[in-house]
Write a protein that holds these residues in place. Structure first.
Motif, mmCIF file in Angstrom:
data_model
loop_
_atom_site.group_PDB
_atom_site.id
_atom_site.type_symbol
_atom_site.label_atom_id
_atom_site.label_comp_id
_atom_site.label_asym_id
_atom_site.label_seq_id
_atom_site.Cartn_x
_atom_site.Cartn_y
_atom_site.Cartn_z
ATOM 1 N N GLU A 44 0.666 -1.102 -0.018
ATOM 2 C CA GLU A 44 0.254 0.110 -0.100
ATOM 3 C C GLU A 44 0.895 1.266 0.177
ATOM 4 O O GLU A 44 1.793 1.407 0.817
ATOM 5 N N HIS A 45 0.711 2.202 -0.857
ATOM 6 C CA HIS A 45 1.263 3.387 -1.066
ATOM 7 C C HIS A 45 0.579 4.391 -0.172
ATOM 8 O O HIS A 45 -0.712 4.899 -0.655
ATOM 9 N N THR A 46 0.975 4.910 0.969
ATOM 10 C CA THR A 46 0.352 5.866 1.672
ATOM 11 C C THR A 46 1.388 7.105 1.814
ATOM 12 O O THR A 46 2.464 7.247 1.855
ATOM 13 N N SER A 48 3.316 9.882 3.162
ATOM 14 C CA SER A 48 3.907 10.090 4.611
ATOM 15 C C SER A 48 3.473 11.422 5.273
ATOM 16 O O SER A 48 3.539 12.289 4.516
ATOM 17 N N THR A 82 5.748 9.394 -0.770
ATOM 18 C CA THR A 82 4.783 8.226 -0.001
ATOM 19 C C THR A 82 5.615 7.265 0.600
ATOM 20 O O THR A 82 6.725 7.062 0.394
ATOM 21 N N GLU A 84 5.718 3.281 1.682
ATOM 22 C CA GLU A 84 5.173 1.924 1.479
ATOM 23 C C GLU A 84 4.583 0.955 2.559
ATOM 24 O O GLU A 84 5.656 0.752 3.414
#
Length: 177
Positions: A44-46, A48, A82, A84
């Motif tokens: 999942e790429h969130t 930061s 982002t 991970e």
């Protein structure tokens, strides 16, 4: 002169297109293993939180200073920073690894071992029959003239048909029946 060369090039190109060989498939283990565990590994790429706030603040400062930066460009810059998060279903991955690395080779080896006990005597019997057929008719006594065996006779006839372009040759050996 140029036209002949162009025609020759086109002809060679057509031949090359007809002779294209399909690529050899890659059968290495790691690709099939990665494909089999892929459904159980989730990335999942969130964005930061620290990086997003930092980039947005810098973007707003630059936007105030230079009004050429659009809001979409600021969002793109923020999205490029982002984090991970990798989630894995370790139970499933452990089962797939054990199945592919331990159980499958063990079962294959056991089956080949058991099959070998049956195939080795079968191969010996088959070899005996082939050798007997090959030498059948070949007597090597002092009184009897030497006669070719079935295998040699067949081999000579086969080679004779190849060399004479389909015209069968007459065997020069004596045939006693």
């Amino acid at each position: 002169m140029v036209r002949i060369n162009e025609e020759a090039e086109r002809r060679l190109q057509r031949i090359a297109e007809r002779r294209r060989i399909p690529p050899v498939p890659d059968l290495r283990f790691e690709y099939s293993y990665v494909r089999s565990i892929a459904p159980y590994v989730h990335i999942e790429h969130t964005p930061s939180a620290e990086a997003s706030a930092d980039v947005l603040d810098k973007g707003k400062e630059k936007a105030d200073a230079v009004e050429d930066i659009s809001a979409g460009e600021i969002a793109t810059r923020a999205a490029s920073h982002t984090a991970e998060v990798v989630r894995a279903d370790w139970g499933r991955i452990l089962w797939i690894t054990t199945r592919d690395q331990v159980i499958s080779p063990l079962v294959q080896g056991a089956l080949w071992g058991v099959a070998g006990h049956f195939l080795r005597p079968l191969g010996a019997v088959l070899g005996t029959h082939i050798r007997a057929w090959w030498a059948r008719g070949a007597t090597r006594g002092k009184d009897v003239p030497e006669i070719e065996g079935n295998g040699v006779q067949w081999l000579r006839n086969w080679i004779g048909t190849i060399l004479s372009a389909g015209v069968p040759t007459v065997s020069h050996s004596l045939q006693v029946r």
